[in-house]
Motif scaffolding. Structure first.
Motif, mmCIF file in Angstrom:
data_model
loop_
_atom_site.group_PDB
_atom_site.id
_atom_site.type_symbol
_atom_site.label_atom_id
_atom_site.label_comp_id
_atom_site.label_asym_id
_atom_site.label_seq_id
_atom_site.Cartn_x
_atom_site.Cartn_y
_atom_site.Cartn_z
ATOM 1 N N THR A 177 2.286 7.886 4.434
ATOM 2 C CA THR A 177 3.027 8.400 3.291
ATOM 3 C C THR A 177 2.563 9.798 2.927
ATOM 4 O OG1 THR A 177 3.298 6.151 2.428
ATOM 5 C CG2 THR A 177 3.637 7.963 0.885
ATOM 6 N N THR A 178 1.254 10.026 2.957
ATOM 7 C CA THR A 178 0.695 11.321 2.565
ATOM 8 C C THR A 178 1.086 12.422 3.533
ATOM 9 O OG1 THR A 178 -1.185 10.219 1.523
ATOM 10 C CG2 THR A 178 -1.429 12.549 2.034
ATOM 11 N N VAL B 164 -0.277 5.527 -3.201
ATOM 12 C CA VAL B 164 -0.569 6.958 -3.325
ATOM 13 C C VAL B 164 0.023 7.526 -4.607
ATOM 14 C CG1 VAL B 164 -0.200 9.218 -2.279
ATOM 15 C CG2 VAL B 164 -0.776 7.272 -0.845
ATOM 16 N N MET C 231 0.807 -1.209 0.000
ATOM 17 C CA MET C 231 0.000 0.000 0.000
ATOM 18 C C MET C 231 0.846 1.268 0.000
ATOM 19 S SD MET C 231 -3.238 -0.770 -0.083
ATOM 20 C CE MET C 231 -3.069 -2.316 -0.982
ATOM 21 N N PRO D 56 -0.915 4.458 3.187
ATOM 22 C CA PRO D 56 -1.160 5.701 2.443
ATOM 23 C C PRO D 56 -1.307 6.922 3.337
ATOM 24 C CG PRO D 56 -2.467 3.916 1.535
ATOM 25 C CD PRO D 56 -1.856 3.393 2.810
ATOM 26 N N PRO E 156 -3.929 10.189 -2.894
ATOM 27 C CA PRO E 156 -4.234 9.754 -1.531
ATOM 28 C C PRO E 156 -5.709 9.536 -1.255
ATOM 29 C CG PRO E 156 -3.781 12.102 -1.568
ATOM 30 C CD PRO E 156 -3.507 11.601 -2.956
#
Length: 470
Positions: A385-386, A329, A325, A382, A334
């Motif tokens: 990461t975002t 993104v 995952m 995600p 996202p």
């Protein structure tokens, strides 16, 4: 590097969930009421949430590896105190000390990864970190259940000591030191991008840390104490003082030269929306874990080990899916995973609310928990990461700290409020007839929080990239 950061942060993550399995045993051994159990869970979350922002800032200033190691040693010492606690309130105090150690080591792990990996590899590295963090969190109840069944609830804390020793050895040998830009800040007296050499200790935001701790502590105390004392008097004063401290925190962070929370980060739509989703998702997660493992033991008669094993589907699903995952993104943006994931998790929580006294593991527990685990696997990597991609590199530690603080605050306030909302007070958790309806109502509320997280992502999150805030 991944071994050290995952094992260290995983130790802190595991201790935020393992205690839920131990609550019935702690209550029986130390003669604790539901308020004592709430504070056993929340004492850790309180100091972790209040100080994790400062921990991220200290890592950026003094060296992320150095602060990570100090936090790991502190966490191990506090874990030893937890394992030796003679009373529930001594345990609560030791748990609060644990939270201080967790606040030092947790934001450093993500900041170390963000600083060391190239942008092309960072998403996969963060995906691996996020997935294994979820696994540690989900495995906590299982590991705790085994330790409680085989030995004692005290070993759920004592086991951290050898793990911390391994983390320190690996970190000192294999993790490089890194720092953020010393002196960079968003205060009124200097441009946010200016990197003046003020010295690593200059301008630490002590006022901000104190106000954050006061806001979370006073509001949590008011919510926990409300059922026993009523809404007036000291409870009302504490609640209002906590809200005032929260408002003062925002004002102070906008005015000081070296804010613990640089407010310019929230000017980015992706950063603000992701943190709002984080709060709601982890609020639902924290409330669900608090009630589920308690109910399986008290209502359905599961042993601590069996109750902990109930969350194994979450562990296995996150192990398989979360590393994949991390790069999602970049391909989809996202919004899609952060809408779909919380909705699926909400469906799992709603299905789990149907469990009763005759619940069987394979027939009744595994299917809804698997749905919940699928939703969390889609969401967690995600989300992380975002939020990091939305912050400038010089604020990697602070951005990680903010997101961790938001997540822990969500769980903290939910655990404090849920027993009040569903009418679970005093020793009621020991009575299956009283606990079961409170559990069902509580899980439906947790499902609503998760669904609200999906709504926030759908409305506020950018469809495509999540570039850093300027």
């Amino acid at each position: 590097m991944l071994l050290a950061t995952i094992l260290g942060s995983g130790m802190a993550m595991l201790d935020s969930t393992v205690v839920n399995v131990a609550l019935p045993s702690i209550g029986a051994d130390l003669d604790a009421d539901v308020a004592g159990l709430q504070w056993t869970a929340n004492g850790y979350l309180l100091t972790l949430s209040a100080l994790i922002l400062l921990g991220g800032s200290l890592g950026d200033r003094l060296g992320r590896r150095r602060v990570f190691v100090v936090g790991t040693v502190w966490f191990a010492a506090a874990s030893l105190l937890c394992g030796l606690a003679p009373s529930v309130w001594t345990l609560v105090a030791a748990r609060m000390l644990q939270g201080v150690g967790g606040a030092l080591l947790t934001p450093g792990s993500l900041a170390i990864i963000s600083a060391a990996f190239a942008p092309s590899d960072r998403g996969r590295a963060i995906g691996a970190w996020s997935g294994l963090m979820g696994i540690f969190g989900a495995a906590g109840p299982f590991v705790g259940g085994w330790l409680i069944s085989a030995f004692s609830w005290r070993w759920a804390f004592l086991v951290n000591v050898p793990v911390a020793l391994a983390v320190v050895v690996v970190t000192l040998r294999h993790v490089p030191e890194s720092r953020g830009a010393v002196g960079a800040h968003d205060g009124p007296g200097r441009d946010p991008g200016e990197d003046a050499d003020d010295g690593p200790w200059h301008g630490l935001d002590v006022a901000g840390a104190a106000l954050a701790a006061a806001a979370l502590g006073l509001v949590s105390w008011a919510l926990v104490t409300w059922p026993e004392r009523g809404a007036g008097g000291a409870v009302l004063v504490a609640g209002l003082a906590g809200l005032a401290a929260g408002a003062a925190f925002v004002v102070v962070e906008r005015r000081v030269d070296h804010p613990m929370v640089p407010m310019s980060l929230f000017s980015g739509r992706a950063f603000s929306a992701t943190n709002a989703t984080t709060f709601l998702v982890y609020a639902g997660l924290g409330g669900m874990f608090f009630l589920l493992v308690l109910t399986l033991q008290v209502v359905a008669g599961f042993s601590p080990l069996a109750a902990g094993a109930a969350l194994l589907p979450v562990t296995l699903i996150m192990l398989v899916l979360s590393p994949r995952m991390g790069g999602l993104v970049a391909r989809t943006g996202p919004r899609l995973p952060m809408v779909v994931g919380p909705l699926v998790a909400a469906a799992g929580a709603a299905l789990t609310s149907r469990l009763g006294a005759d619940a069987q593991y394979l027939r009744d527990v595994v299917p809804p928990i698997a749905v919940f685990g699928l939703g969390m696997a889609v969401t967690v990597a995600p989300l992380t990461t975002t939020v990091l991609a939305a912050a400038p590199d010089r604020y990697a530690g602070v951005a990680s700290g903010i997101n961790n603080a938001v997540a822990r605050a969500g769980g903290l306030l939910t655990v404090a409020a849920l027993p009040l909302v569903v009418g679970l007070t005093g020793d009621a958790y020991r009575d299956p007839a009283l606990l079961l309806p409170a559990f069902r109502t509580g899980l439906l509320l947790c499902a609503a929080l998760l669904a609200a997280g999906a709504v926030v992502s759908a409305v506020a999150l950018p469809r495509n990239g999540s570039g850093p805030a300027s």
